[in-house]
Design an enzyme around this catalytic site. Structure first.
Site, PDB file in Angstrom:
ATOM      1  N   ASN A  97       0.841  -1.202   0.000  1.00  0.00           N
ATOM      2  CA  ASN A  97       0.000   0.000   0.000  1.00  0.00           C
ATOM      3  C   ASN A  97       0.879   1.256   0.000  1.00  0.00           C
ATOM      4  O   ASN A  97       2.105   1.162  -0.016  1.00  0.00           O
ATOM      5  CB  ASN A  97      -0.973  -0.018   1.182  1.00  0.00           C
ATOM      6  CG  ASN A  97      -0.230  -0.087   2.501  1.00  0.00           C
ATOM      7  OD1 ASN A  97       0.524   0.813   2.844  1.00  0.00           O
ATOM      8  ND2 ASN A  97      -0.427  -1.176   3.238  1.00  0.00           N
ATOM      9  N   ASP A 144      -4.112  -6.237   5.143  1.00  0.00           N
ATOM     10  CA  ASP A 144      -5.092  -7.090   5.831  1.00  0.00           C
ATOM     11  C   ASP A 144      -5.046  -8.525   5.323  1.00  0.00           C
ATOM     12  O   ASP A 144      -5.365  -9.454   6.057  1.00  0.00           O
ATOM     13  CB  ASP A 144      -6.503  -6.516   5.630  1.00  0.00           C
ATOM     14  CG  ASP A 144      -6.682  -5.230   6.429  1.00  0.00           C
ATOM     15  OD1 ASP A 144      -6.185  -5.186   7.570  1.00  0.00           O
ATOM     16  OD2 ASP A 144      -7.289  -4.268   5.915  1.00  0.00           O
ATOM     17  N   PRO A 175      -2.450 -11.827  10.395  1.00  0.00           N
ATOM     18  CA  PRO A 175      -2.664 -11.624  11.827  1.00  0.00           C
ATOM     19  C   PRO A 175      -2.802 -10.130  12.121  1.00  0.00           C
ATOM     20  O   PRO A 175      -2.191  -9.303  11.433  1.00  0.00           O
ATOM     21  CB  PRO A 175      -1.377 -12.174  12.458  1.00  0.00           C
ATOM     22  CG  PRO A 175      -0.356 -12.124  11.373  1.00  0.00           C
ATOM     23  CD  PRO A 175      -1.116 -12.338  10.085  1.00  0.00           C
ATOM     24  N   ASP A 176      -3.595  -9.795  13.119  1.00  0.00           N
ATOM     25  CA  ASP A 176      -3.703  -8.399  13.558  1.00  0.00           C
ATOM     26  C   ASP A 176      -2.668  -8.180  14.663  1.00  0.00           C
ATOM     27  O   ASP A 176      -2.815  -8.691  15.777  1.00  0.00           O
ATOM     28  CB  ASP A 176      -5.119  -8.109  14.056  1.00  0.00           C
ATOM     29  CG  ASP A 176      -5.335  -6.620  14.295  1.00  0.00           C
ATOM     30  OD1 ASP A 176      -4.430  -5.972  14.864  1.00  0.00           O
ATOM     31  OD2 ASP A 176      -6.402  -6.104  13.895  1.00  0.00           O
ATOM     32  N   ILE A 177      -1.633  -7.429  14.326  1.00  0.00           N
ATOM     33  CA  ILE A 177      -0.492  -7.269  15.252  1.00  0.00           C
ATOM     34  C   ILE A 177      -0.927  -6.503  16.503  1.00  0.00           C
ATOM     35  O   ILE A 177      -0.637  -6.898  17.633  1.00  0.00           O
ATOM     36  CB  ILE A 177       0.664  -6.539  14.534  1.00  0.00           C
ATOM     37  CG1 ILE A 177       1.114  -7.367  13.322  1.00  0.00           C
ATOM     38  CG2 ILE A 177       1.836  -6.298  15.486  1.00  0.00           C
ATOM     39  CD1 ILE A 177       1.981  -6.630  12.328  1.00  0.00           C
ATOM     40  N   LYS A 222     -13.138   1.405  16.239  1.00  0.00           N
ATOM     41  CA  LYS A 222     -11.882   0.641  16.128  1.00  0.00           C
ATOM     42  C   LYS A 222     -11.211   0.527  17.488  1.00  0.00           C
ATOM     43  O   LYS A 222     -10.651  -0.507  17.842  1.00  0.00           O
ATOM     44  CB  LYS A 222     -10.959   1.339  15.121  1.00  0.00           C
ATOM     45  CG  LYS A 222      -9.939   0.421  14.514  1.00  0.00           C
ATOM     46  CD  LYS A 222      -9.318   1.015  13.268  1.00  0.00           C
ATOM     47  CE  LYS A 222     -10.090   0.682  12.015  1.00  0.00           C
ATOM     48  NZ  LYS A 222      -9.460   1.113  10.788  1.00  0.00           N
TER      49      LYS A 222
HETATM   50  N1  CTP Z   1      -3.054  -3.226  12.543  1.00  0.00           N
HETATM   51  C1  CTP Z   1      -2.188  -4.249  12.885  1.00  0.00           C
HETATM   52  N2  CTP Z   1      -2.226  -5.432  12.193  1.00  0.00           N
HETATM   53  C2  CTP Z   1      -3.123  -5.608  11.199  1.00  0.00           C
HETATM   54  C3  CTP Z   1      -3.999  -4.564  10.836  1.00  0.00           C
HETATM   55  C4  CTP Z   1      -3.936  -3.376  11.530  1.00  0.00           C
HETATM   56  O1  CTP Z   1      -1.378  -4.074  13.817  1.00  0.00           O
HETATM   57  N3  CTP Z   1      -3.129  -6.773  10.553  1.00  0.00           N
HETATM   58  C5  CTP Z   1      -3.026  -1.994  13.333  1.00  0.00           C
HETATM   59  C6  CTP Z   1      -2.520  -0.785  12.586  1.00  0.00           C
HETATM   60  O2  CTP Z   1      -1.137  -0.625  12.752  1.00  0.00           O
HETATM   61  C7  CTP Z   1      -3.310   0.331  13.251  1.00  0.00           C
HETATM   62  C8  CTP Z   1      -4.618  -0.307  13.614  1.00  0.00           C
HETATM   63  O3  CTP Z   1      -4.342  -1.700  13.700  1.00  0.00           O
HETATM   64  O4  CTP Z   1      -2.711   0.774  14.433  1.00  0.00           O
HETATM   65  C9  CTP Z   1      -5.757  -0.067  12.671  1.00  0.00           C
HETATM   66  O5  CTP Z   1      -5.356  -0.331  11.352  1.00  0.00           O
HETATM   67  P1  CTP Z   1      -6.346  -0.067  10.127  1.00  0.00           P
HETATM   68  O6  CTP Z   1      -5.725  -0.609   8.900  1.00  0.00           O
HETATM   69  O7  CTP Z   1      -6.818   1.345  10.138  1.00  0.00           O
HETATM   70  O8  CTP Z   1      -7.591  -0.910  10.541  1.00  0.00           O
HETATM   71  P2  CTP Z   1      -7.956  -2.410  10.372  1.00  0.00           P
HETATM   72  O9  CTP Z   1      -7.729  -3.097  11.671  1.00  0.00           O
HETATM   73  O10 CTP Z   1      -7.290  -2.996   9.193  1.00  0.00           O
HETATM   74  O11 CTP Z   1      -9.532  -2.314  10.156  1.00  0.00           O
HETATM   75  P3  CTP Z   1     -10.366  -1.883   8.821  1.00  0.00           P
HETATM   76  O12 CTP Z   1      -9.796  -2.665   7.704  1.00  0.00           O
HETATM   77  O13 CTP Z   1     -11.749  -2.256   9.181  1.00  0.00           O
HETATM   78  O14 CTP Z   1     -10.242  -0.416   8.665  1.00  0.00           O
END
Ligand code: CTP
Length: 408
Positions: free
Chosen positions: A213, A282, A310-312, A346
C-alpha cells in the site's frame, strides 16, 4: 521546521579537517530558527575562514579573548551567559584534554570554563583519527569531561581524511542536528522502552510481485524519533520504506505482516509502550509461488485467493503484558470517511486505551498530517502540522496517560 526556534547556540570550532562540516551545521541551525554565535580557536581558522562562518551565522566570529568589540573586554563571560547551549564541533583530542585540565589561555576554552555549568550545557562532537580516538589518553579524557558535565555526541565510522578507516570522524551535520534538537526536548519517556511499527507490509505472491500500500512510514519514523528525543529506548519495526533511521533508534526491517508480528512480539517482551502506526496489509496471497507466475497464453488472468493476516495490534493488546498493565497500546486508524465514528469503533474493537485517527489520503506520503485522539475521556484534535511536531505532541499525550492508565 523551526526545531530550534528561540534558542541561542554558541558554536565552537577547534582545529580539525571536520571544520568543513561545521559550515553546514551552522546553516542547519540557523534554518531551524536558532541564532548562532561562532567562536573559533586559532587552529580552527587554519581549516575554515571566519569569513565563511560569519556569512553563514550572520554574526562576526570571535577568536580572541582580547576582542575590543566587547565594552567590558570580557567576551568569555558575555558569550557564555547568553547561550542556551555551547556546541563544540569539531572538538579535537587536544581540546578535550584542555577541557579536562580546565585550561583557559585562549577564548574558547576560557569561555567553556567560565560558563554557568548548571544552566549552559556543553555538547561536544569529537573529531579525530581512529588511533587518536582509541588512545587510552583520549578515552580517559572523554570519560572525565563527561563526568565534569559535558555531553559527548559520539563519532562516525568510515573513511577518514588521513586515508585510514575507522571510528573517530565527526558525525554528519544532519546527525548532529538531530542530537542537538533532541537535547532540548523534555525527557517525558525516560526509562521507558517504546515499540513502534511503521510503513506498509509487502505480501509476496512470487519472487517478483506482491501486494502492498501507499504508506510512507513517515509518521511512524517521526514517532520513533520523538520517543527517542523524550528519553525512551526505542525499537522500530519497519516495513519496506526508504527512510533514514532516527538517531539512537534500533531498527528491525521486515517485509510481511507475519514477519512484522514476530519482530513486534519479540520486542514487546520488555516494552512499556506500543505504537502501531504500520499500515499492515489485511490479506496476503494464500499461496506463494517460488518462481515467477507466467502468462499461459490463454488471455485469462490467474485467480488469486487471499488469507487474512494476523492483527499485530490486537495480538499484543490481548497479550499478557497489556492485560497486566505493563504495555500501553496505541493504535492508528487510517480511514477515508466518518473518522470519529470509525476511530471510536476501532478503539473498542481493538480493546486499546488510545486510538489515533487520520484520513489516509491526506497523510500517505505527506510531511504534514492532522490527528484525532480518541480515549476514555473523549475526542481531541491535534491540528494539521508537520509530522515531527505531531509526533512530539503525541508522545507528550502518551507520557501524560502512562501513570494513570489501568487496563480495562
Ligand atoms: N493493525 C495491525 N495489524 C493488522 C492490521 C492493523 O497491527 N493486521 C493496526 C494498525 O497498525 C493500526 C490499527 O491496527 O494501528 C488499525 O489499522 P487499520 O488498517 O486502520 O484498521 P484495520 O484493523 O485494518 O480495520 P479496517 O480494515 O476495518 O479499517
Amino acid at each position: 521546521m523551526q526545531d530550534l526556534a528561540g534558542k541561542h547556540i554558541v558554536l565552537g570550532l577547534t582545529g580539525g579537517v571536520a571544520c568543513y562540516k561545521s559550515a553546514e551545521l551552522c546553516r542547519l541551525m540557523v534554518k531551524a530558527g536558532a541564532t548562532v554565535q561562532v567562536v573559533m580557536t586559532e587552529s580552527a581558522t587554519q581549516f575554515i575562514t571566519p569569513v565563511t562562518m560569519q556569512a553563514l551565522s550572520g554574526r562576526p566570529v570571535y577568536i580572541s579573548q582580547w576582542d575590543v568589540r566587547e565594552p567590558n573586554n570580557m567576551p568569555h563571560i558575555n558569550l557564555s551567559r547568553e547561550a542556551d547551549a555551547i556546541v563544540l564541533a569539531p572538538c579535537s583530542a587536544d581540546f578535550i584534554a584542555r577541557l579536562v585540565q580546565g585550561r583557559s589561555d585562549e577564548l574558547l576554552s576560557l569561555m567553556c570554563l567560565a560558563r554557568p555549568i548548571d544552566r549552559v550545557p556543553l555538547l561536544l562532537a569529537p573529531a579525530m583519527n581512529r588511533e587518536m580516538w582509541s588512545h587510552p589518553a583520549t578515552l580517559r579524557n572523554l570519560a572525565q569531561v563527561q563526568a565534569d558535565g559535558a555531553i559527548a555526541l559520539g563519532v562516525g565510522t568510515g573513511a577518514q581524511a588521513c586515508g585510514e578507516t575507522g571510528d573517530g570522524r565527526m558525525l554528519e551535520p544532519a546527525e548532529l542536528m538531530e542530537d542537538i534538537v533532541a537535547h532540548f526536548q523534555p525527557k517525558v519517556l525516560a526509562g521507558q522502552h517504546v515499540l513502534v511499527t511503521a510503513g506498509p507490509t509487502f505480501e509476496a505472491m512470487d519472487p517478483i510481485r506482491g501486494i502492498t500500500n501507499h504508506s510512507s512510514g513517515k509518521m511512524g519514523f517521526a514517532i520513533a524519533r520523538a520517543a527517542r528525543e523524550a528519553g525512551a529506548r526505542v525499537t522500530l519495526v519497519a516495513g519496506p520504506v526508504h527512510l533514514a533511521t532516527p538517531r539512537g533508534v534500533k531498527r528491525i526491517d521486515v517485509q510481511s505482516a507475519q514477519q512484522m508480528l514476530a519482530a513486534a512480539q519479540s520486542a514487546a517482551q520488555d516494552a512499556n509502550v506500543f505504537v502501531a502506526t504500520a499500515a499492515v496489509a489485511d490479506w496476503r496471497p494464500a499461496t506463494h509461488s517460488n518462481q515467477k507466475i507466467k502468462k499461459d497464453g490463454s488471455g485469462r488472468a490467474p485467480s488469486l485467493a487471499f488469507t487474512e493476516n494476523p492483527d499485530i495490534l490486537l495480538t499484543l493488546a490481548q497479550g499478557e503484558r497489556a492485560r497486566r498493565g505493563q504495555l500501553y497500546c496505541v493504535g492508528f486508524a487510517a480511514e477515508s470517511e466518518n473518522l470519529v465514528e470509525h476511530a471510536k469503533a476501532k478503539r473498542e474493537r481493538k480493546g486499546i486505551p488510545l486510538l489515533v485517527g487520520n484520513i489516509g489520503p491526506l497523510t500517505f506520503g505527506q510531511d504534514h498530517n492532522s490527528l484525532l485522539l480518541v480515549d476514555d475521556a473523549g475526542v481531541r484534535e491535534l491540528p494539521r502540522a508537520p509530522k515531527q511536531v505531531l509526533a512530539r505532541e503525541l508522545v507528550a499525550e502518551i507520557a501524560a496517560r502512562l501513570p494513570v492508565w489501568k487496563p480495562a
